[in-house]
Design a protein around this motif. Structure first.
Motif, PDB file in Angstrom:
ATOM      1  N   CYS A 155       0.766  -1.382   0.083  1.00  0.00           N
ATOM      2  CA  CYS A 155       0.113  -0.060   0.079  1.00  0.00           C
ATOM      3  C   CYS A 155       0.815   1.346   0.169  1.00  0.00           C
ATOM      4  O   CYS A 155       1.787   1.327   0.894  1.00  0.00           O
ATOM      5  CB  CYS A 155      -0.737   0.045   1.124  1.00  0.00           C
ATOM      6  SG  CYS A 155      -1.806   1.416   1.335  1.00  0.00           S
ATOM      7  N   CYS A 158       0.119   3.243   3.670  1.00  0.00           N
ATOM      8  CA  CYS A 158       0.637   2.502   4.985  1.00  0.00           C
ATOM      9  C   CYS A 158       1.614   1.484   4.884  1.00  0.00           C
ATOM     10  O   CYS A 158       2.141   1.077   5.683  1.00  0.00           O
ATOM     11  CB  CYS A 158      -0.676   2.049   5.705  1.00  0.00           C
ATOM     12  SG  CYS A 158      -1.225   0.617   5.013  1.00  0.00           S
ATOM     13  N   CYS A 171      -6.143  -2.523   0.259  1.00  0.00           N
ATOM     14  CA  CYS A 171      -5.596  -2.486   1.674  1.00  0.00           C
ATOM     15  C   CYS A 171      -6.446  -2.502   2.810  1.00  0.00           C
ATOM     16  O   CYS A 171      -7.523  -1.982   3.023  1.00  0.00           O
ATOM     17  CB  CYS A 171      -4.672  -1.275   1.890  1.00  0.00           C
ATOM     18  SG  CYS A 171      -3.543  -1.090   3.404  1.00  0.00           S
ATOM     19  N   CYS A 174      -5.683   0.286   5.723  1.00  0.00           N
ATOM     20  CA  CYS A 174      -6.237   1.383   5.767  1.00  0.00           C
ATOM     21  C   CYS A 174      -7.281   1.456   4.676  1.00  0.00           C
ATOM     22  O   CYS A 174      -7.867   2.684   4.512  1.00  0.00           O
ATOM     23  CB  CYS A 174      -4.920   2.508   5.521  1.00  0.00           C
ATOM     24  SG  CYS A 174      -4.153   2.404   3.746  1.00  0.00           S
TER      25      CYS A 174
HETATM   26 ZN   LIG Z   1      -2.859   0.825   3.627  1.00  0.00          ZN
END
Ligand SMILES: [Zn+2]
Length: 191
Positions: A155, A158, A171, A174
């Motif tokens: 991602c 994050c 993801c 997040c």
């Molecule tokens: Zn993420």
């Protein structure tokens, strides 16, 4: 090579490649002289020492040398609008200690139209690609085939591993969604 572009340090050379003439430099290891010209005697990277006026070829493992048509694994290092730069770390199933530099032109990413490289590939992605041309400083790669493209991606917000849902990547951490040119077996590849 003679008459074409002058060989440069870092170039990948194979036995018999013309490297220059003895007026320019002394032939060192991995090279030989014939009729005043210097040629490579081994597969490797060219090293021209302009101070000592010497040329040599640093041998590389021949079995690891990417050839046209080979499937390779690599990591995307950087991208711009048109080009994706890749460190090739595995060739025909063999891990290699010193990665080769590869490049993917935007037209070689997908069968679908890609407007910006970043819509399909991002730095850090692990990709499977095919060698389309191995001559020159950068090995040219393609990911257009179904089984080629990103096999692992993190991602960009994050850093968690992205999971595949349909044709997009998701993801869990997040909840962000990202698009890549993914290989058909994304998420199922043991690295
Ligand atoms: Zn993420």
């Amino acid at each position: 090579m003679q008459g074409g572009n002058k060989p440069k340090t870092g170039n990948l050379v194979t036995p018999g490649d013309w490297l220059g003439v003895i007026e320019e430099f002394t032939p060192g290891e991995g090279t030989y002289e014939e009729n005043g010209a210097v040629y490579a005697s081994t597969v490797g990277r060219l090293l021209i020492d302009n101070v000592e006026k010497r040329v040599k070829v640093i041998p590389i493992e021949a079995r690891a040398l990417p050839k046209k048509g080979d499937i390779v694994l690599g990591k995307v290092t950087q991208i711009n609008k048109m080009l994706t730069f890749v460190d090739i770390g595995r060739v025909r199933g063999h891990d290699i200690a010193n990665p080769f530099s590869g490049v993917i032109h935007i037209s070689q990413i997908s069968t679908e139209y890609v407007e910006n490289t970043s819509d399909a590939l991002k730095p850090g992605d692990i990709i499977r690609a095919r060698v389309v041309e191995e001559k020159g400083e950068l090995i040219q790669l393609t990911t257009v085939e179904k089984n080629l493209g990103v096999i692992y991606a993190a991602c960009s917000k994050c850093g968690s591993e992205l999971e595949r849902t349909g044709n997009i990547l998701y993801c869990k951490n997040c909840e962000s969604k990202e698009i890549r040119k993914i290989a058909s077996d994304y998420g199922r590849v043991k690295l």
